[in-house]
Design a protein around this motif. Structure first.
Motif, PDB file in Angstrom:
ATOM      1  N   LEU A  69      49.876  45.076  38.081  1.00 19.84           N
ATOM      2  CA  LEU A  69      50.462  45.376  36.689  1.00 19.84           C
ATOM      3  C   LEU A  69      50.260  43.948  35.867  1.00 19.84           C
ATOM      4  N   ALA A  70      49.972  44.219  34.445  1.00 22.77           N
ATOM      5  CA  ALA A  70      49.797  42.830  33.756  1.00 22.77           C
ATOM      6  C   ALA A  70      50.233  43.060  32.417  1.00 22.77           C
ATOM      7  N   PHE A  71      50.796  41.970  31.926  1.00 18.85           N
ATOM      8  CA  PHE A  71      51.530  41.958  30.453  1.00 18.85           C
ATOM      9  C   PHE A  71      51.297  40.574  29.813  1.00 18.85           C
ATOM     10  N   HIS A  72      51.088  40.690  28.638  1.00 12.90           N
ATOM     11  CA  HIS A  72      51.122  39.062  27.760  1.00 12.90           C
ATOM     12  C   HIS A  72      52.709  39.282  27.115  1.00 12.90           C
ATOM     13  N   LEU A  73      53.153  38.004  27.503  1.00 11.42           N
ATOM     14  CA  LEU A  73      54.539  37.649  27.188  1.00 11.42           C
ATOM     15  C   LEU A  73      54.595  36.785  25.801  1.00 11.42           C
ATOM     16  N   ASP A  74      55.042  37.717  24.966  1.00 14.57           N
ATOM     17  CA  ASP A  74      54.799  37.093  23.479  1.00 14.57           C
ATOM     18  C   ASP A  74      56.106  36.032  23.163  1.00 14.57           C
ATOM     19  N   ALA A  75      55.980  35.397  22.004  1.00 13.26           N
ATOM     20  CA  ALA A  75      57.074  34.451  21.592  1.00 13.26           C
ATOM     21  C   ALA A  75      58.479  35.195  21.502  1.00 13.26           C
ATOM     22  N   ASP A  76      58.499  36.327  21.590  1.00  8.14           N
ATOM     23  CA  ASP A  76      59.871  36.795  21.283  1.00  8.14           C
ATOM     24  C   ASP A  76      60.330  37.493  22.723  1.00  8.14           C
ATOM     25  N   ASN A  77      59.182  37.084  23.850  1.00  7.41           N
ATOM     26  CA  ASN A  77      59.457  37.266  25.165  1.00  7.41           C
ATOM     27  C   ASN A  77      59.794  38.710  25.419  1.00  7.41           C
ATOM     28  N   ARG A  78      58.507  39.531  24.632  1.00  5.42           N
ATOM     29  CA  ARG A  78      58.430  40.990  24.741  1.00  5.42           C
ATOM     30  C   ARG A  78      57.129  41.146  25.503  1.00  5.42           C
ATOM     31  N   TYR A  79      56.882  42.300  26.397  1.00  6.48           N
ATOM     32  CA  TYR A  79      55.806  42.713  27.113  1.00  6.48           C
ATOM     33  C   TYR A  79      54.633  43.402  26.094  1.00  6.48           C
ATOM     34  N   HIS A  80      53.339  43.109  26.261  1.00  5.94           N
ATOM     35  CA  HIS A  80      52.156  43.792  25.472  1.00  5.94           C
ATOM     36  C   HIS A  80      51.416  43.943  26.947  1.00  5.94           C
ATOM     37  N   TRP A  81      51.309  45.404  27.210  1.00  4.70           N
ATOM     38  CA  TRP A  81      50.572  45.936  28.308  1.00  4.70           C
ATOM     39  C   TRP A  81      49.207  45.599  28.123  1.00  4.70           C
ATOM     40  N   LEU A  82      48.432  45.024  29.100  1.00  5.31           N
ATOM     41  CA  LEU A  82      47.190  44.606  29.184  1.00  5.31           C
ATOM     42  C   LEU A  82      45.919  45.474  29.397  1.00  5.31           C
ATOM     43  N   GLY A  83      46.491  46.840  29.676  1.00  2.30           N
ATOM     44  CA  GLY A  83      45.525  47.673  30.222  1.00  2.30           C
ATOM     45  C   GLY A  83      45.160  48.851  29.339  1.00  2.30           C
ATOM     46  N   ASP A  84      44.430  49.685  29.740  1.00  2.00           N
ATOM     47  CA  ASP A  84      44.110  51.211  29.268  1.00  2.00           C
ATOM     48  C   ASP A  84      45.498  51.918  29.647  1.00  2.00           C
ATOM     49  N   TRP A  85      46.355  52.833  28.811  1.00  8.05           N
ATOM     50  CA  TRP A  85      47.299  53.570  28.927  1.00  8.05           C
ATOM     51  C   TRP A  85      46.901  54.528  30.108  1.00  8.05           C
ATOM     52  N   ARG A  86      45.749  54.853  30.275  1.00  7.07           N
ATOM     53  CA  ARG A  86      45.340  56.131  31.226  1.00  7.07           C
ATOM     54  C   ARG A  86      45.246  55.564  32.517  1.00  7.07           C
ATOM     55  N   TYR A  87      45.577  54.181  32.842  1.00  8.28           N
ATOM     56  CA  TYR A  87      45.845  53.656  34.099  1.00  8.28           C
ATOM     57  C   TYR A  87      46.930  54.622  34.848  1.00  8.28           C
ATOM     58  N   PHE A  88      47.854  55.305  34.160  1.00  7.55           N
ATOM     59  CA  PHE A  88      48.762  55.837  34.546  1.00  7.55           C
ATOM     60  C   PHE A  88      48.530  57.487  34.269  1.00  7.55           C
ATOM     61  N   GLN A  89      48.751  57.863  35.455  1.00  8.31           N
ATOM     62  CA  GLN A  89      48.203  59.617  35.547  1.00  8.31           C
ATOM     63  C   GLN A  89      48.894  60.391  34.500  1.00  8.31           C
ATOM     64  N   LEU A  90      50.014  60.016  33.983  1.00  6.31           N
ATOM     65  CA  LEU A  90      50.542  61.039  33.050  1.00  6.31           C
ATOM     66  C   LEU A  90      49.920  60.816  31.624  1.00  6.31           C
ATOM     67  N   GLU A  91      49.172  59.769  31.586  1.00  7.73           N
ATOM     68  CA  GLU A  91      48.251  59.614  30.511  1.00  7.73           C
ATOM     69  C   GLU A  91      46.953  60.435  30.242  1.00  7.73           C
ATOM     70  N   LEU A  92      46.585  60.979  31.543  1.00  7.36           N
ATOM     71  CA  LEU A  92      45.200  61.587  31.499  1.00  7.36           C
ATOM     72  C   LEU A  92      45.297  62.957  30.675  1.00  7.36           C
ATOM     73  N   ASP A  93      44.312  63.371  30.090  1.00  3.80           N
ATOM     74  CA  ASP A  93      44.120  64.665  29.596  1.00  3.80           C
ATOM     75  C   ASP A  93      44.604  65.597  30.378  1.00  3.80           C
ATOM     76  N   GLU A  94      45.577  66.469  30.079  1.00  2.00           N
ATOM     77  CA  GLU A  94      45.743  67.783  31.021  1.00  2.00           C
ATOM     78  C   GLU A  94      44.740  68.395  31.747  1.00  2.00           C
ATOM     79  N   GLY A  95      43.564  68.442  30.916  1.00  2.00           N
ATOM     80  CA  GLY A  95      42.675  69.281  31.450  1.00  2.00           C
ATOM     81  C   GLY A  95      41.942  68.514  32.591  1.00  2.00           C
ATOM     82  N   VAL A  96      41.940  67.132  32.659  1.00  2.00           N
ATOM     83  CA  VAL A  96      41.408  66.249  33.596  1.00  2.00           C
ATOM     84  C   VAL A  96      42.223  66.457  34.850  1.00  2.00           C
ATOM     85  N   GLN A  97      43.281  66.874  34.960  1.00  2.00           N
ATOM     86  CA  GLN A  97      44.285  66.834  36.135  1.00  2.00           C
ATOM     87  C   GLN A  97      44.780  68.219  36.468  1.00  2.00           C
TER      88      GLN A  97
END
Length: 219
Positions: A69-97
């Motif tokens: 997994l990879a994130f950018h750590l901003d000046a407020d110490n918060r994470y920004h996801w550096l990938g496509d959310w479809r990396y996670f299986q639950l983000e795939l369209d229901e018809g794909v799975q």
């Protein structure tokens, strides 16, 4: 321990939180006095089986790869996801799975969240996480902070070469940026201390870009 979602994730906070459990935050100055800020160790709900990201390779990019997994750590110490959310299986369209497969993953998310919340409540009640076999001996929240990461199965899991690794020294293995800048080891912990599910989590930080990457040691 168990930092607030809003302290860990940038917007969209709930999208991050849907897939990631905040476990503990680590003061970067403890690792290197020249660094400032906090790195957060997070545990993904996936996989239900195998390694995270192994079945969504078409959505991998950069340091977001199978078992990484990879994130950018901003000046407020918060994470920004550096990938496509479809990396996670639950983000795939229901018809794909496959419907049955999706139901298994959704159940895994629910059960894992319940265990996470139970351990969180236990920590708030006791101020520590007692070992299940001896409540007088608490778990270590971290196995190691600072130093280096030794070669283990995390370094050979996932897609070979997808994340550039320097393995010249088996006692100091680390990923590198495309321009050669190295990541520095921050910490390692056992995720199942914080719930009933999870591998060892190894965290690295690249200070110039403020990129945080995590990988997973499955035994």
């Amino acid at each position: 321990m168990h930092p607030a979602d809003d302290d860990v994730f940038a917007d969209p906070v709930q999208k991050h939180r849907r897939h990631l459990m905040p476990l503990v935050s680590v003061d970067l100055s403890v690792v290197n006095p020249a660094w400032q800020g906090w790195v957060h160790v997070v545990n993904p709900y996936e996989p239900e089986d195998g390694i995270v990201g192994q079945s969504t390779g078409q959505y991998h990019a950069g340091f977001v790869q199978a078992n990484w997994l990879a994130f950018h750590l901003d000046a407020d110490n918060r994470y920004h996801w550096l990938g496509d959310w479809r990396y996670f299986q639950l983000e795939l369209d229901e018809g794909v799975q496959d419907e049955a497969e999706r139901a298994v993953i959704e159940k895994h998310y629910r059960v894992t969240e319940q265990a996470y919340q139970a351990k969180k409540a236990e920590f708030l009640a006791h101020g520590c996480l007692p070992c299940p076999w001896d409540e007088t001996e608490p778990f270590n929240l971290l196995n190691q902070i600072g130093g280096s990461a030794a070669f283990d199965n995390w370094a050979s899991s996932g897609t070979s070469g997808a994340v550039p690794l320097n393995i010249d020294n088996a006692e100091d293995v680390y990923p590198s940026m495309p321009d050669g800048r190295r990541f520095y080891f921050v910490c390692e912990l056992d995720a199942d201390v914080y719930g009933d599910y999870g591998p060892g989590i190894i965290v690295f930080f690249e200070p110039e870009s403020r990129t945080v990457v995590m990988t997973f040691n499955w035994s």
